[in-house]
Design a protein around this motif. Structure first.
Motif, PDB file in Angstrom:
ATOM      1  N   ARG A  20       0.875  -1.170   0.000  1.00  0.00           N
ATOM      2  CA  ARG A  20       0.000   0.000   0.000  1.00  0.00           C
ATOM      3  C   ARG A  20       0.915   1.224   0.000  1.00  0.00           C
ATOM      4  NH1 ARG A  20      -2.229   0.002   5.229  1.00  0.00           N
ATOM      5  NH2 ARG A  20      -0.378  -1.210   5.676  1.00  0.00           N
ATOM      6  N   ARG A  36       1.564   0.263  -9.658  1.00  0.00           N
ATOM      7  CA  ARG A  36       0.311  -0.472  -9.850  1.00  0.00           C
ATOM      8  C   ARG A  36       0.467  -1.574 -10.889  1.00  0.00           C
ATOM      9  NH1 ARG A  36      -4.032   2.814 -13.019  1.00  0.00           N
ATOM     10  NH2 ARG A  36      -2.472   2.310 -14.596  1.00  0.00           N
ATOM     11  N   CYS A  41       0.935  -2.934  -6.675  1.00  0.00           N
ATOM     12  CA  CYS A  41       0.717  -2.124  -5.481  1.00  0.00           C
ATOM     13  C   CYS A  41      -0.630  -1.405  -5.536  1.00  0.00           C
ATOM     14  CB  CYS A  41       1.815  -1.066  -5.347  1.00  0.00           C
ATOM     15  SG  CYS A  41       3.438  -1.761  -4.981  1.00  0.00           S
ATOM     16  N   ASP A  42      -1.168  -1.153  -4.355  1.00  0.00           N
ATOM     17  CA  ASP A  42      -2.330  -0.296  -4.191  1.00  0.00           C
ATOM     18  C   ASP A  42      -1.777   1.103  -3.980  1.00  0.00           C
ATOM     19  OD1 ASP A  42      -4.626   1.067  -3.504  1.00  0.00           O
ATOM     20  OD2 ASP A  42      -5.016  -0.077  -1.684  1.00  0.00           O
ATOM     21  N   ARG A  44      -1.868   5.226  -4.079  1.00  0.00           N
ATOM     22  CA  ARG A  44      -2.709   6.418  -3.964  1.00  0.00           C
ATOM     23  C   ARG A  44      -1.814   7.638  -4.078  1.00  0.00           C
ATOM     24  NH1 ARG A  44      -7.784   4.311  -2.180  1.00  0.00           N
ATOM     25  NH2 ARG A  44      -7.448   2.088  -2.476  1.00  0.00           N
TER      26      ARG A  44
END
Length: 196
Positions: A20, A36, A41-42, A44
């Motif tokens: 994350r 990603r 991966c997550d 943001r």
């Protein structure tokens, strides 16, 4: 890996797959997209520039418009495996507060910045008496977003004084890795992997 800026390629290669990640000052999302798509991966993002936010969202990325100096306080403790701040530290109003938030939000923080003690910067000041314009510092002093001129030795002293652990560090001269020996003089750019 997708063609990334050299510091971003180092970061991408050293983020654990499936993590994350919060990318603070994510720009157009190039690093997030690589994390990603190639590391699962997550990812943001938080970005100040609305044009870059729109570009990142257009790539299908989860990016919100926000300011590292004020909006990181809204993130809960330990909500990410990595909090990344690439080429943004020197543009923040209160870098020490931003770093504290990164280390609170993420299990690890990745910080990269241009080294203002690089020999070309020193030569420009010594011989020309002017602030340098280089590939990594491409704009004149009156247009630069850089408000804190940090050096590698400044950053090393800061993390040591604060009891922050440096897990790894990478130093770039041009687009190539260089050794830690005399990095404050030889490296144009630094990348640090940190934890509390």
């Amino acid at each position: 890996m997708t063609a990334l800026r050299p510091d971003l390629a180092i970061i991408a290669a050293n983020v654990r797959p499936g993590s994350r990640v919060l990318d603070v000052g994510c720009g157009d999302g190039a690093l997030m997209a690589a994390l990603r798509d190639e590391r699962g991966c997550d990812a943001r993002g938080l970005e100040l520039d609305p044009v870059d936010v729109a570009s990142a969202v257009g790539r299908g990325l989860s990016v919100i418009q926000g300011d590292a100096d004020t909006d990181l306080a809204d993130y809960p403790d330990a909500s990410f495996d990595y909090a990344i701040l690439s080429q943004t530290l020197q543009t923040t109003m209160r870098p020490h507060v931003v770093l504290d938030h990164l280390l609170r939000i993420g299990e690890r923080a990745v910080v990269s910045f241009p080294n203002f003690a690089h020999w070309r910067v020193r030569v420009s000041l010594l011989w020309g008496g002017r602030m340098p314009v280089t590939r990594l510092l491409p704009v004149a002093w009156y247009e630069t977003p850089n408000i804190h001129h940090v050096t590698i030795d400044d950053f090393r002293a800061y993390v040591r004084e604060r009891g922050i652990t440096v897990e790894q560090a990478w130093f770039l001269s041009g687009d190539q890795l260089t050794s830690a020996a005399a990095a404050n003089f030889r490296a144009e750019h630094a990348v640090f992997l940190l934890r509390r």
